[in-house]
Design an enzyme around this catalytic site. Structure first.
Site, PDB file in Angstrom:
ATOM      1  N   SER A 131     -70.552 -40.511  38.023  1.00  0.00           N
ATOM      2  CA  SER A 131     -72.007 -40.979  37.343  1.00  0.00           C
ATOM      3  C   SER A 131     -73.121 -41.444  38.280  1.00  0.00           C
ATOM      4  O   SER A 131     -72.780 -41.688  39.542  1.00  0.00           O
ATOM      5  CB  SER A 131     -71.480 -42.259  36.793  1.00  0.00           C
ATOM      6  OG  SER A 131     -72.441 -43.192  36.470  1.00  0.00           O
ATOM      7  N   GLU A 133     -74.598 -44.048  38.556  1.00  0.00           N
ATOM      8  CA  GLU A 133     -74.566 -45.461  38.823  1.00  0.00           C
ATOM      9  C   GLU A 133     -74.124 -45.477  40.115  1.00  0.00           C
ATOM     10  O   GLU A 133     -74.141 -46.410  40.884  1.00  0.00           O
ATOM     11  CB  GLU A 133     -73.812 -46.057  37.787  1.00  0.00           C
ATOM     12  CG  GLU A 133     -74.378 -46.485  36.409  1.00  0.00           C
ATOM     13  CD  GLU A 133     -75.327 -47.464  36.606  1.00  0.00           C
ATOM     14  OE1 GLU A 133     -75.459 -48.223  37.477  1.00  0.00           O
ATOM     15  OE2 GLU A 133     -76.396 -47.406  35.617  1.00  0.00           O
ATOM     16  N   TYR A 154     -68.654 -50.991  38.046  1.00  0.00           N
ATOM     17  CA  TYR A 154     -68.416 -49.814  37.420  1.00  0.00           C
ATOM     18  C   TYR A 154     -68.769 -48.668  38.390  1.00  0.00           C
ATOM     19  O   TYR A 154     -68.157 -47.671  38.904  1.00  0.00           O
ATOM     20  CB  TYR A 154     -69.334 -49.590  36.270  1.00  0.00           C
ATOM     21  CG  TYR A 154     -69.212 -48.414  35.746  1.00  0.00           C
ATOM     22  CD1 TYR A 154     -68.316 -47.438  35.014  1.00  0.00           C
ATOM     23  CD2 TYR A 154     -70.440 -47.610  36.006  1.00  0.00           C
ATOM     24  CE1 TYR A 154     -68.368 -46.378  34.392  1.00  0.00           C
ATOM     25  CE2 TYR A 154     -70.486 -46.190  35.350  1.00  0.00           C
ATOM     26  CZ  TYR A 154     -69.604 -45.691  34.802  1.00  0.00           C
ATOM     27  OH  TYR A 154     -69.571 -44.504  34.233  1.00  0.00           O
TER      28      TYR A 154
END
Length: 337
Positions: A131, A133, A154
């Site tokens: 990801s 992120e 996360y």
């Protein structure tokens, strides 16, 4: 002979589009579904094949990423040519409220799957859903060489999963790749994710079912693409001669505010009349800007996005308006393709 693929997270947005793509290419597709007392397969109902159907090409199995023994048994039984690990607790804001669960299912479960493949001794190629992120606070543009600086549980879990995939590739010679996907959306996006939250609210406000939309940080910058195009990149990564890691993104930036403007304007509405600020939607630590550089994917995979954020917003608004209209008419509703 057709190839066989196993997809974790097959009931999610990406899993459903990937299953469609692989079926169109002649694969036999197996998907892992978490057991639930309520139906959670609406994204794949249109391709579902019951156990009574002969020669099924799409088969669902009840299992959970927290159960390593079940994963070993399933891999040994199915012997898939390709494994796509898309399953996760994938909501960034929720990860602050459930950090241990997120670390287990989003991070540690990747090791369970990798170890299950290794211990099973099967010859398979593995795609790990990484990801954007993971980059977190690192300034954009971000590519495969950009350092990680996650800003959420996360993101931290995804970094752990990323390096675990690299480690298994280097330690055991496994064909394991990381697809570092930037934000990608569609009408199948979960209703609590910001883009779908916006487009669903637009449809409901237009229909007179809702009068306010409460939002958090409108200045966050994201690189938004179209999910059906991104699953094509996943598949291409596993068709290469050598495993590697790739960023998948559009390279174009938009703020949440800009997405709001386009979505509301497409329905003939002024977003400023309906949107209100609520601090509960703010993250404890914010990611200011994620903008991907997918030059490597374009060069080596031949992959390039075509749907940009304005068109994406219109696609999603139109789908949610149709869904609301169907609901009001009493018609049966499924998530738009």
């Amino acid at each position: 002979m057709s190839r066989t693929a196993l997809i974790t997270g097959v009931t999610g947005q990406d899993g459903s589009y990937l299953a469609e793509l692989l079926l169109s290419k002649g694969y036999t597709v197996h998907g892992i579904v978490r057991r639930s007392s309520s139906f959670n397969t609406e994204r794949i109902d249109h391709i579902y094949q019951g156990p009574e159907e002969p020669n099924r090409s799409f088969v669902l199995h009840h299992a959970d990423l927290s159960d390593g023994v079940a994963l070993v048994n399933m891999l040994h039984k199915l012997q898939p040519d390709e494994v796509y690990n898309l399953g996760a607790q994938s909501h960034v804001r929720v990860s602050f409220d459930a950090p241990l669960y997120t670390g287990d299912i989003t991070g540690l479960s990747t090791v369970r799957l990798l170890e299950a493949v290794r211990s099973s001794g099967i010859d398979t190629r593995i795609y790990q859903a990484s990801s954007s992120e993971m980059f977190g606070a690192t300034p954009p543009p971000q590519n495969e060489k950009t350092p990680f600086h996650p800003r959420s549980p996360y993101g931290c879990a995804k970094v752990f999963a990323y390096w675990s995939t690299v480690n298994y590739r280097e330690a055991y010679g496994m064909f394991a790749v990381n697809g570092i996907l930037f934000n990608h959306e569609s009408p199948r996006r979960g209703e609590t994710f910001v883009t779908r939250k916006v487009t669903r609210a637009v449809a409901r406000i237009k229909a007179g079912l809702q009068d306010r939309l409460y939002m958090g940080n409108l200045d966050a910058v994201r690189d938004w693409g179209y999910a059906p195009e991104y699953v094509e990149a996943m598949w291409r990564m596993l068709q290469r001669d050598q495993p590697d890691d790739y960023v998948v993104a559009t390279g174009e930036a938009a703020t949440v505010r800009q997405f709001l403007e386009v979505a509301f304007a497409h329905a003939g509405l002024d977003w400023a009349e309906y949107v209100r600020y609520d601090p509960k939607y703010e993250r404890p630590s914010e990611v200011d800007a994620l903008i991907g550089d997918a030059g490597k994917a374009e060069e080596l995979l031949g992959w390039k996005p075509s749907v940009r954020v304005e068109e994406l917003a219109r696609i999603m608004v139109d789908a949610d308006i149709r869904q609301v209209e169907d609901q009001l008419a009493g018609a049966s509703v499924r998530i738009d393709r």
